[in-house]
Design a protein around this motif. Sequence first.
Motif, mmCIF file in Angstrom:
data_model
loop_
_atom_site.group_PDB
_atom_site.id
_atom_site.type_symbol
_atom_site.label_atom_id
_atom_site.label_comp_id
_atom_site.label_asym_id
_atom_site.label_seq_id
_atom_site.Cartn_x
_atom_site.Cartn_y
_atom_site.Cartn_z
ATOM 1 N N ASN A 88 25.810 40.030 87.915
ATOM 2 C CA ASN A 88 27.339 40.040 87.638
ATOM 3 C C ASN A 88 27.868 38.903 88.651
ATOM 4 O O ASN A 88 27.792 38.909 89.570
ATOM 5 C CB ASN A 88 27.853 41.465 87.602
ATOM 6 N N ILE A 125 32.284 30.588 84.502
ATOM 7 C CA ILE A 125 31.215 30.790 83.286
ATOM 8 C C ILE A 125 30.408 29.760 82.857
ATOM 9 O O ILE A 125 29.052 30.085 82.378
ATOM 10 C CB ILE A 125 32.123 31.137 81.986
ATOM 11 N N LEU A 128 27.344 29.668 84.610
ATOM 12 C CA LEU A 128 26.097 30.677 84.467
ATOM 13 C C LEU A 128 25.191 30.353 83.200
ATOM 14 O O LEU A 128 24.290 30.973 82.839
ATOM 15 C CB LEU A 128 26.806 32.218 84.217
ATOM 16 N N ALA A 130 25.056 30.435 79.909
ATOM 17 C CA ALA A 130 24.543 31.526 78.650
ATOM 18 C C ALA A 130 24.518 30.607 77.311
ATOM 19 O O ALA A 130 25.178 29.800 77.181
ATOM 20 C CB ALA A 130 25.483 32.526 78.674
ATOM 21 N N ILE A 133 27.895 34.045 74.530
ATOM 22 C CA ILE A 133 28.955 34.704 75.450
ATOM 23 C C ILE A 133 29.555 35.707 74.379
ATOM 24 O O ILE A 133 30.057 35.569 73.421
ATOM 25 C CB ILE A 133 29.947 33.452 75.941
ATOM 26 N N TRP A 162 33.222 32.221 71.988
ATOM 27 C CA TRP A 162 32.469 33.279 72.193
ATOM 28 C C TRP A 162 31.860 33.948 70.772
ATOM 29 O O TRP A 162 32.511 33.398 69.825
ATOM 30 C CB TRP A 162 33.456 34.676 72.716
ATOM 31 N N ARG A 201 19.594 34.218 76.594
ATOM 32 C CA ARG A 201 20.533 34.624 77.606
ATOM 33 C C ARG A 201 21.834 34.882 77.102
ATOM 34 O O ARG A 201 22.633 33.829 76.912
ATOM 35 C CB ARG A 201 20.318 33.388 78.850
ATOM 36 N N LEU A 203 25.940 36.318 78.029
ATOM 37 C CA LEU A 203 26.979 36.492 79.057
ATOM 38 C C LEU A 203 27.874 37.697 78.502
ATOM 39 O O LEU A 203 28.282 37.410 77.383
ATOM 40 C CB LEU A 203 27.435 35.411 79.816
ATOM 41 N N ALA A 205 31.537 39.614 78.874
ATOM 42 C CA ALA A 205 32.880 38.991 79.666
ATOM 43 C C ALA A 205 33.604 40.187 79.716
ATOM 44 O O ALA A 205 33.677 40.724 78.644
ATOM 45 C CB ALA A 205 33.377 37.927 79.082
ATOM 46 N N VAL A 231 23.605 38.592 81.711
ATOM 47 C CA VAL A 231 24.327 38.610 82.690
ATOM 48 C C VAL A 231 26.013 38.801 82.497
ATOM 49 O O VAL A 231 26.154 38.921 81.135
ATOM 50 C CB VAL A 231 24.350 36.987 83.586
ATOM 51 N N SER A 232 26.890 38.946 83.370
ATOM 52 C CA SER A 232 28.178 39.089 82.991
ATOM 53 C C SER A 232 28.893 38.747 83.917
ATOM 54 O O SER A 232 28.547 38.381 85.067
ATOM 55 C CB SER A 232 28.566 40.810 83.233
ATOM 56 N N PHE A 233 30.481 38.487 83.587
ATOM 57 C CA PHE A 233 31.325 37.856 84.336
ATOM 58 C C PHE A 233 32.685 38.810 84.035
ATOM 59 O O PHE A 233 33.016 39.262 83.240
ATOM 60 C CB PHE A 233 31.659 36.461 83.499
#
Length: 238
Positions: A88, A125, A128, A130, A133, A162, A201, A203, A205, A231-233
């Motif tokens: 994260n 972002i 990262l 991704a 998203i 997204w 992958r 992400l 949010a 993964v995260s944001f």
Amino acid sequence: MLFINDRCVLCKGKAGEEPSWTSLFSASKEVEICKSCFSKLEPIKGEVCRICGRLFTGEARKFRVGDLCHDCHRWEQDPEWGGLLYQNKSIYVYNDFLKEVVAKFKYRGDYQIAKAFSYEVSKVIRSLKADRIVPIPLSDERLYERGFNQSEAILHEAGIKWSALLNREHAEKQSKKSRKERIHLPHVFNLVDQGSLSGKRVLLADDIYTTGSTLRHAAKCLKEAGAREIVSFTIARG
């Protein structure tokens, strides 16, 4: 130089000529933050937990386990939840000032606050890298109450495309639940079929990382659909 307005988007007070942030996706679009508000934001800098990005200061330093904070170590030891969230990335510490800002954004419908973070959101972002998203969704009932999804607003104002891959069951607000109750929630998210996630992958949010329960519930849904890595944001790390 063009400005959205001459008021700080966080406190609505008079904004000076600096600091101001220029959005990465539109060179003519300036977002004004007054010096007072800017000074109250605490960027996350220094040694952090490898997974959740929590700063190793104070109590967090005392209870760390290797390169993990105590909470992430507990998550990783659980066979059901370990390995779901790879990393994260949060921008700011969730201090008292940012708590008030987020409250105005989420619960008092001040959409303009999403503009305040557009520059940093876009930069982080994109770094990262991704494949997909995905904003954390609200239930229909919660969306009706608030008028907009804060996670989607953050992405929209940052010029980030997204995918609405998840929908959410309505439940009591997370802020009213204990950590144990958050972990043992019934089915929270459902996947909306928008193509294969195999090997992707992804992400996630959201606005705030607190216990990590919401993000891990969402990550679990995406992992079960074939995502390779989650993964995260978030704007803030509580």
